[in-house]
Design an enzyme around this catalytic site. Structure first.
Site, mmCIF file in Angstrom:
data_model
loop_
_atom_site.group_PDB
_atom_site.id
_atom_site.type_symbol
_atom_site.label_atom_id
_atom_site.label_comp_id
_atom_site.label_asym_id
_atom_site.label_seq_id
_atom_site.Cartn_x
_atom_site.Cartn_y
_atom_site.Cartn_z
ATOM 1 N N GLY A 14 0.808 -1.219 0.000
ATOM 2 C CA GLY A 14 0.000 0.000 0.000
ATOM 3 C C GLY A 14 0.840 1.267 0.000
ATOM 4 O O GLY A 14 2.073 1.214 -0.090
ATOM 5 N N GLY A 17 2.881 1.346 3.495
ATOM 6 C CA GLY A 17 3.758 0.183 3.628
ATOM 7 C C GLY A 17 4.869 0.172 2.591
ATOM 8 O O GLY A 17 6.029 -0.147 2.898
ATOM 9 N N TYR A 138 -14.749 2.791 10.849
ATOM 10 C CA TYR A 138 -13.285 2.876 10.751
ATOM 11 C C TYR A 138 -12.700 3.435 12.053
ATOM 12 O O TYR A 138 -11.718 2.909 12.591
ATOM 13 C CB TYR A 138 -12.953 3.781 9.571
ATOM 14 C CG TYR A 138 -11.494 4.028 9.321
ATOM 15 C CD1 TYR A 138 -10.704 3.070 8.696
ATOM 16 C CD2 TYR A 138 -10.905 5.239 9.680
ATOM 17 C CE1 TYR A 138 -9.350 3.318 8.434
ATOM 18 C CE2 TYR A 138 -9.565 5.491 9.419
ATOM 19 C CZ TYR A 138 -8.797 4.525 8.801
ATOM 20 O OH TYR A 138 -7.473 4.775 8.534
ATOM 21 N N PRO A 165 -1.077 9.107 11.957
ATOM 22 C CA PRO A 165 -0.692 9.941 10.813
ATOM 23 C C PRO A 165 -1.875 10.772 10.312
ATOM 24 O O PRO A 165 -3.032 10.368 10.437
ATOM 25 C CB PRO A 165 -0.281 8.924 9.741
ATOM 26 C CG PRO A 165 -0.261 7.597 10.418
ATOM 27 C CD PRO A 165 -1.161 7.692 11.602
ATOM 28 N N ASN A 167 -3.547 13.177 6.911
ATOM 29 C CA ASN A 167 -3.783 12.937 5.469
ATOM 30 C C ASN A 167 -2.469 12.779 4.731
ATOM 31 O O ASN A 167 -1.614 13.655 4.821
ATOM 32 C CB ASN A 167 -4.409 14.171 4.801
ATOM 33 C CG ASN A 167 -5.772 14.465 5.292
ATOM 34 O OD1 ASN A 167 -6.530 13.556 5.604
ATOM 35 N ND2 ASN A 167 -6.100 15.749 5.385
ATOM 36 N N ARG A 210 -6.522 21.821 5.402
ATOM 37 C CA ARG A 210 -6.108 20.445 5.682
ATOM 38 C C ARG A 210 -4.591 20.316 5.593
ATOM 39 O O ARG A 210 -3.943 21.025 4.832
ATOM 40 C CB ARG A 210 -6.725 19.468 4.653
ATOM 41 C CG ARG A 210 -8.242 19.365 4.694
ATOM 42 C CD ARG A 210 -8.754 18.644 5.939
ATOM 43 N NE ARG A 210 -10.213 18.508 5.934
ATOM 44 C CZ ARG A 210 -11.067 19.384 6.464
ATOM 45 N NH1 ARG A 210 -10.620 20.484 7.057
ATOM 46 N NH2 ARG A 210 -12.367 19.161 6.422
ATOM 47 N N ASP A 270 -19.069 22.408 3.410
ATOM 48 C CA ASP A 270 -17.618 22.568 3.482
ATOM 49 C C ASP A 270 -16.966 21.481 4.337
ATOM 50 O O ASP A 270 -15.795 21.177 4.166
ATOM 51 C CB ASP A 270 -17.289 23.928 4.138
ATOM 52 C CG ASP A 270 -16.901 24.976 3.108
ATOM 53 O OD1 ASP A 270 -16.544 24.594 1.987
ATOM 54 O OD2 ASP A 270 -16.958 26.166 3.447
HETATM 55 N N1 LIG Z 1 -3.546 7.068 3.259
HETATM 56 C C1 LIG Z 1 -3.693 7.974 4.201
HETATM 57 O O1 LIG Z 1 -3.861 9.160 3.918
HETATM 58 C C2 LIG Z 1 -3.663 7.561 5.654
HETATM 59 C C3 LIG Z 1 -3.806 8.572 6.625
HETATM 60 C C4 LIG Z 1 -3.748 8.225 7.961
HETATM 61 C C5 LIG Z 1 -3.549 6.912 8.333
HETATM 62 N N2 LIG Z 1 -3.421 5.952 7.377
HETATM 63 C C6 LIG Z 1 -3.236 4.576 7.847
HETATM 64 O O2 LIG Z 1 -2.076 4.006 7.266
HETATM 65 C C7 LIG Z 1 -2.278 2.621 7.000
HETATM 66 C C8 LIG Z 1 -1.957 2.318 5.548
HETATM 67 O O3 LIG Z 1 -2.782 3.086 4.702
HETATM 68 P P1 LIG Z 1 -2.554 3.086 3.128
HETATM 69 O O4 LIG Z 1 -3.128 4.339 2.624
HETATM 70 O O5 LIG Z 1 -1.157 2.700 2.848
HETATM 71 O O6 LIG Z 1 -3.509 1.894 2.676
HETATM 72 P P2 LIG Z 1 -3.597 1.170 1.229
HETATM 73 O O7 LIG Z 1 -2.707 1.841 0.255
HETATM 74 O O8 LIG Z 1 -5.042 1.027 0.919
HETATM 75 O O9 LIG Z 1 -2.989 -0.282 1.522
HETATM 76 C C9 LIG Z 1 -3.675 -1.194 2.313
HETATM 77 C C10 LIG Z 1 -2.768 -2.354 2.585
HETATM 78 O O10 LIG Z 1 -3.434 -3.241 3.494
HETATM 79 C C11 LIG Z 1 -3.273 -4.564 3.027
HETATM 80 N N3 LIG Z 1 -4.419 -5.380 3.442
HETATM 81 C C12 LIG Z 1 -5.730 -5.064 3.347
HETATM 82 N N4 LIG Z 1 -6.484 -6.097 3.781
HETATM 83 C C13 LIG Z 1 -5.623 -7.076 4.170
HETATM 84 C C14 LIG Z 1 -5.790 -8.395 4.675
HETATM 85 N N5 LIG Z 1 -7.008 -8.904 4.922
HETATM 86 N N6 LIG Z 1 -4.685 -9.122 4.945
HETATM 87 C C15 LIG Z 1 -3.441 -8.619 4.703
HETATM 88 N N7 LIG Z 1 -3.217 -7.383 4.217
HETATM 89 C C16 LIG Z 1 -4.307 -6.625 3.942
HETATM 90 C C17 LIG Z 1 -3.194 -4.468 1.504
HETATM 91 O O11 LIG Z 1 -2.492 -5.605 1.027
HETATM 92 P P3 LIG Z 1 -2.767 -6.287 -0.436
HETATM 93 O O12 LIG Z 1 -2.503 -5.202 -1.438
HETATM 94 O O13 LIG Z 1 -1.776 -7.393 -0.511
HETATM 95 O O14 LIG Z 1 -4.193 -6.729 -0.440
HETATM 96 C C18 LIG Z 1 -2.413 -3.167 1.332
HETATM 97 O O15 LIG Z 1 -1.022 -3.436 1.364
HETATM 98 C C19 LIG Z 1 -3.705 2.303 7.385
HETATM 99 O O16 LIG Z 1 -3.715 1.733 8.660
HETATM 100 C C20 LIG Z 1 -4.371 3.653 7.423
HETATM 101 O O17 LIG Z 1 -5.395 3.677 8.353
HETATM 102 C C21 LIG Z 1 -3.468 6.240 6.037
#
Ligand SMILES: NC(=O)c1ccc[n+]([C@@H]2O[C@H](COP(=O)([O-])OP(=O)(O)OC[C@H]3O[C@@H](n4cnc5c(N)ncnc54)[C@H](OP(=O)(O)O)[C@@H]3O)[C@@H](O)[C@H]2O)c1
Length: 310
Positions: A14, A17, A138, A165, A167, A210, A270
């Site tokens: 993701g 990650g 969530y 974290p 946005n 934001r 908004d």
């Molecule tokens: N993006 C943001 O702006 C943001 C902001 C604040 C916090 N966060 C937090 O940061 C973390 C990562 O976010 P992201 O944006 O990187 O998410 P993302 O791009 O949607 O990636 C989600 C990841 O979770 C894995 N996953 C989902 N379901 C799974 C399962 N059942 N078993 C194993 N792996 C699973 C997926 O793996 P596969 O691809 O292999 O399915 C993918 O690697 C999350 O906890 C999120 O809450 C994100």
């Protein structure tokens, strides 16, 4: 962590990650594992147990999750609740039972703070007021994850830390205009508008402010905290500065070099006017934390995800 420590990144494909993996490699860590959900479904307790029994990772970055914007959260609230709760509970139980030496870092999100907050938002605001209705499932699941890191530490001495974290955006983001997050959606809309020479319409007045955290800055902080932080208290990972939607648009226009015709649909709400995180706690632990400005991160993102050459 040392260069040979056994390190696992759950969610390594993701946005967050993949950035953590990039940064770990850059910093010389060699013993990395990042199973995809197809190989290890974190919703399956038996698979998770087997993983910890056999692999015995020393450090785990738990950044897997079901993640999405308002639309995704509103249409699948039960899925967001169930999946995000089960993944972290399966992992904490497996660590406790089969790999108690593992240290885990869990990512929650600043969007799970209560709906209304004095600005900037301090970590002490966690669980102090009513939640935003649109992402309740969530928020409850992520809140449960944070509490789990604290209680498994309290009862079983598991080394678990939780971060909040803000946005994010950056290479390998999800550019889903319907289910995605605000910043990647803005970027994608601008790239498309330039390609097709079209106008853009946004909800509200453009005044809400934001933060925008470049994902590699978040990854840096996560790795630093894994190495240097050992307390139960949450840590915000924000930027300390923010932009109005109009300011984001001005930066996009300049960097993408496209002056779009912008329409504001002021019949639409908004949303919260300001959401800025207090990063005093992080800066105390990591004084050199200096997240980059949106202009700089945007250029990196355009190069990585849109083949931008400048
Ligand atoms: N993006 C943001 O702006 C943001 C902001 C604040 C916090 N966060 C937090 O940061 C973390 C990562 O976010 P992201 O944006 O990187 O998410 P993302 O791009 O949607 O990636 C989600 C990841 O979770 C894995 N996953 C989902 N379901 C799974 C399962 N059942 N078993 C194993 N792996 C699973 C997926 O793996 P596969 O691809 O292999 O399915 C993918 O690697 C999350 O906890 C999120 O809450 C994100």
């Amino acid at each position: 962590m040392n260069s040979n420590s056994k390190i696992t990144v759950f969610g390594g494909s993701g946005l967050v990650g993949s950035s953590i993996l990039r940064e770990l490699k850059k910093q010389g860590y060699q013993n990395l594992d990042a199973p995809r959900s197809k190989e290890l479904n974190l919703l399956d307790k038996n698979q998770v147990e087997e993983y910890f029994k056999t692999k015995q990772p020393e450090f785990v970055f738990m950044v897997a999750g079901l993640v999405g914007g308002i639309y995704g959260n509103m249409t699948h609230p039960a899925d967001f609740l169930y999946q995000n709760s089960m993944m972290i509970l399966n992992i904490m139980e497996a660590i406790k039972n089969f790999s108690p030496q593992t240290k885990i870092l869990f990512t929650a999100s600043t969007c799970i703070y209560p709906k209304e907050n004095p600005q900037p938002i301090k970590e002490t605001r966690f669980m102090t007021g009513p939640l935003e209705e649109t992402n309740k499932g969530y928020a409850v699941a992520k809140g449960l994850g944070i509490v789990a890191t604290q209680l498994y530490r309290q009862q079983y001495n598991i080394q678990s830390i939780a971060v909040m974290p803000t946005n994010m955006y950056g290479p390998n983001d999800t550019y889903d205009l319907k289910n995605g997050h605000m910043i990647p959606s803005l970027i994608k809309k601008f790239v498309e508008a330039k390609k097709n020479n079209t106008s853009l319409t946004f909800w509200g007045t453009g005044k809400p402010r934001r933060e925008a955290l470049y994902v590699d800055d978040c990854a840096d902080a996560c790795i630093y905290l894994m190495n240097n932080y050992e307390e139960k208290e949450l840590i915000n990972i924000g930027t300390g500065f923010d932009y109005s939607i109009k300011e984001f648009i001005a930066i996009l226009e300049e960097v993408i070099d496209y002056k779009a015709q912008i329409n504001w649909d002021t019949s639409k709400p908004d949303g919260t006017l300001e959401k800025r995180t207090d990063i005093t706690r992080l800066k105390k632990i990591m004084p050199n934390f200096a997240p980059r400005f949106f202009q700089a991160g945007l250029k990196e993102t355009l190069k990585a995800d849109f083949g931008w050459k400048n």
